[in-house]
Write a protein that holds these residues in place. Structure first.
Motif, short mmCIF file in Angstrom:
data_model
loop_
_atom_site.label_atom_id
_atom_site.label_comp_id
_atom_site.label_asym_id
_atom_site.label_seq_id
_atom_site.Cartn_x
_atom_site.Cartn_y
_atom_site.Cartn_z
N UNK A 145 13.45 -41.46 42.96
CA UNK A 145 13.63 -42.61 43.88
C UNK A 145 15.02 -42.49 44.48
N UNK A 146 15.09 -41.95 45.68
CA UNK A 146 16.39 -41.64 46.29
C UNK A 146 16.41 -42.04 47.75
N UNK A 147 17.58 -42.46 48.20
CA UNK A 147 17.86 -42.68 49.61
C UNK A 147 19.21 -42.06 49.93
N UNK A 148 19.56 -42.04 51.22
CA UNK A 148 20.78 -41.32 51.61
C UNK A 148 21.43 -42.01 52.80
N UNK A 149 22.78 -42.05 52.80
CA UNK A 149 23.52 -42.59 53.93
C UNK A 149 24.88 -41.91 54.02
N UNK A 150 25.60 -42.16 55.13
CA UNK A 150 26.88 -41.49 55.29
C UNK A 150 27.62 -41.95 56.52
N UNK A 151 28.80 -41.35 56.74
CA UNK A 151 29.72 -41.76 57.80
C UNK A 151 30.14 -40.55 58.63
N UNK A 152 30.05 -40.68 59.95
CA UNK A 152 30.55 -39.67 60.88
C UNK A 152 29.89 -38.31 60.61
N UNK A 153 30.65 -37.29 60.19
CA UNK A 153 30.02 -36.02 59.80
C UNK A 153 28.98 -36.25 58.71
N UNK A 154 29.27 -37.17 57.80
CA UNK A 154 28.32 -37.49 56.74
C UNK A 154 27.11 -38.26 57.24
N UNK A 155 27.29 -39.04 58.32
CA UNK A 155 26.14 -39.67 58.96
C UNK A 155 25.23 -38.64 59.57
N UNK A 156 25.83 -37.63 60.21
CA UNK A 156 25.06 -36.47 60.69
C UNK A 156 24.30 -35.84 59.53
N UNK A 157 25.00 -35.61 58.42
CA UNK A 157 24.35 -34.99 57.27
C UNK A 157 23.21 -35.83 56.72
N UNK A 158 23.43 -37.13 56.59
CA UNK A 158 22.40 -38.00 56.05
C UNK A 158 21.15 -38.00 56.92
N UNK A 159 21.34 -38.11 58.22
CA UNK A 159 20.19 -38.16 59.14
C UNK A 159 19.42 -36.85 59.12
N UNK A 160 20.10 -35.72 59.16
CA UNK A 160 19.39 -34.44 59.20
C UNK A 160 18.73 -34.14 57.86
N UNK A 177 27.63 -42.15 63.11
CA UNK A 177 27.26 -40.76 62.84
C UNK A 177 27.42 -39.85 64.06
N UNK A 178 27.65 -38.57 63.79
CA UNK A 178 27.58 -37.53 64.81
C UNK A 178 26.10 -37.19 64.96
N UNK A 179 25.44 -37.74 65.95
CA UNK A 179 23.98 -37.64 66.02
C UNK A 179 23.48 -36.50 66.90
N UNK A 180 24.35 -35.93 67.71
CA UNK A 180 23.93 -34.88 68.65
C UNK A 180 24.97 -33.76 68.67
N UNK A 238 30.26 -38.82 69.20
CA UNK A 238 29.20 -39.49 68.43
C UNK A 238 27.89 -39.61 69.19
N UNK A 239 27.93 -39.99 70.44
CA UNK A 239 26.78 -39.98 71.36
C UNK A 239 25.56 -40.74 70.83
N UNK A 240 25.73 -41.98 70.34
CA UNK A 240 24.59 -42.71 69.77
C UNK A 240 23.47 -42.96 70.77
N UNK A 241 23.80 -43.05 72.04
CA UNK A 241 22.77 -43.29 73.06
C UNK A 241 21.75 -42.17 73.11
N UNK A 242 22.18 -40.95 72.81
CA UNK A 242 21.26 -39.80 72.81
C UNK A 242 20.21 -39.96 71.71
N UNK A 243 20.67 -40.39 70.54
CA UNK A 243 19.75 -40.57 69.42
C UNK A 243 18.83 -41.76 69.66
N UNK A 244 19.39 -42.82 70.21
CA UNK A 244 18.59 -44.01 70.51
C UNK A 244 17.46 -43.65 71.49
N UNK A 245 17.80 -42.88 72.50
CA UNK A 245 16.79 -42.47 73.48
C UNK A 245 15.71 -41.60 72.85
N UNK A 246 16.12 -40.70 71.94
CA UNK A 246 15.16 -39.83 71.27
C UNK A 246 14.22 -40.63 70.38
N UNK A 247 14.75 -41.65 69.70
CA UNK A 247 13.91 -42.51 68.85
C UNK A 247 12.91 -43.29 69.69
#
Length: 287
Positions: A145-160, A177-180, A238-247
C-alpha cells in the motif's frame, strides 16, 4: 558491504519517530541514507502504508524531514513517510559537483544510460531497491500500500514514477513539479548528460508526454503551484500549463491549485502539506 539498513539517528515527533538509516545500495554502487517517519504504533497488529517523498535539486534525505512538518498529519493519519536521498554520493565522478542542478543532489529519478553516469539509477533505486529493502527489514510497513509525492525535481520524479507504475502506487501529488523537462533548461541539461541525445529516451521521463499515453489513471492527481511570478522558476522551468493541457486532452483527473504569494521553498510546502497527506491517506483507504 552492508546492504541491510543500519539506524544512524532517531528523534521522537508527534508521538512517532523520525529514524535515519544507512545502507549500501547495489543499484547505485555507493552508501545511501534515507529517513522513515514511523507514526505511533497502532494498538492492533495492522501495518502502516507508506508514502514516498522525492525531494528537489540540492536536497538530501534530511530536508523534508526537518522542514515540511509532514509528521503531524502522518501521525494522525497513520501513514509512514519514506524520504530517500536525491542522488548517489561519494563516487567522485569528474564533474559531479560542478553545478547545483546536475550530478550530486540532482539525480532526476531516472536511469542514466551514458557510461560516465552509470551509477545514477535513482529510478530503479526508488521503484525497485528501496521498496524491497523496506519490505524485508521493517515489519511495521505495508509496502504493498504505497503512494508517492515530491517537490520540483522530486515532483517530476513522483509523477513519472507513478505514471510508469500505476500498479504500485495508489496516488500521486506534487509541489511545484518540473512537469515537462524535455522543454525546460533543467531537464534538457540533465537528460542530455544522463540519457544522451535520443529524444525518445527523454520522453520516458517526461510527465507531460507520459500522461498522453494513459487513460486508466483513476485517482485525482493533486498539484500545488504558486500563482504568478512569486515562484521564479514557474515560466522557464516548471510549465504546469503544459501538464494541465495534457491531462485535459487525455481526460484524466487533475486538481491543479494555484496558490498566490508563496515561493519555491519549504515554507510553501509546509503550508499545504497536510492537504497532501490527507489526499494520500484517502487513496490508501485509511479514511
Amino acid at each position: 558491504m552492508e546492504t541491510k539498513p543500519t539506524e544512524i539517528g532517531s528523534s521522537k515527533m508527534f508521538g512517532g519517530y523520525n529514524k535515519r538509516y544507512k545502507h549500501f545500495s547495489p543499484t547505485l554502487g555507493c552508501s545511501m541514507t534515507f529517513y522513515i517517519y514511523f507514526p505511533p504504533s497502532p494498538s492492533s497488529s495492522s501495518k502502516f502504508p507508506v508514502l514516498y517523498w522525492l525531494s528537489g535539486l540540492t536536497c538530501t534525505d534530511e530536508n523534508f524531514i526537518a522542514k515540511s512538518g509532514a509528521q503531524r498529519a502522518a501521525s494522525s493519519e497513520g501513514v509512514a513517510l519514506i524520504a530517500p536521498d536525491t542522488s548517489p554520493r561519494g563516487l567522485n565522478v569528474e564533474g559531479e559537483a560542478d553545478s547545483w542542478d546536475f550530478g550530486v543532489g540532482a539525480g532526476f529519478y531516472l536511469n542514466a544510460t551514458q557510461e560516465k553516469w552509470k551509477n545514477w539509477r535513482m529510478y530503479d533505486y526508488v521503484v525497485k531497491e528501496l521498496p524491497k529493502l523496506l519490505g524485508e527489514n521493517f515489519p511495521l510497513l505495508d509496502t504493498s500500500r504505497a503512494s508517492i509525492f515530491g517537490h520540483s525535481m522530486g515532483g517530476h520524479g513522483a509523477l513519472t514514477v507513478y505514471l510508469k507504475n500505476l500498479d504500485k502506487y495508489k496516488s500521486v501529488s506534487a509541489f511545484s513539479p518540473i512537469v515537462n523537462p524535455i522543454n525546460c533548461p533543467w531537464g534538457q541539461k540533465a537528460f542530455t548528460n544522463y540519457l544522451g541525445s535520443n529524444k525518445a529516451d527523454w520522453e520516458e521521463y517526461d510527465a507531460t508526454f507520459l500522461i498522453s499515453k494513459f487513460h486508466d489513471v483513476s485517482a485525482t492527481i493533486l498539484i500545488d503551484q504558486v500563482r504568478g511570478d512569486d515562484d521564479k522558476f514557474l515560466h522557464d522551468q516548471l510549465l504546469p500549463n503544459k501538464f494541465e493541457e495534457a491531462c485535459k486532452n487525455a481526460n484524466l483527473p487533475l486538481l491543479l491549485r494555484l496558490q498566490p504569494g508563496y515561493d519555491h521553498s519549504y515554507y510553501f510546502i509546509a503550508t499545504f502539506i497536510d492537504d497532501h497527506i490527507r489526499h494520500h491517506a484517502q487513496a490508501l483507504s485509511l479514511k
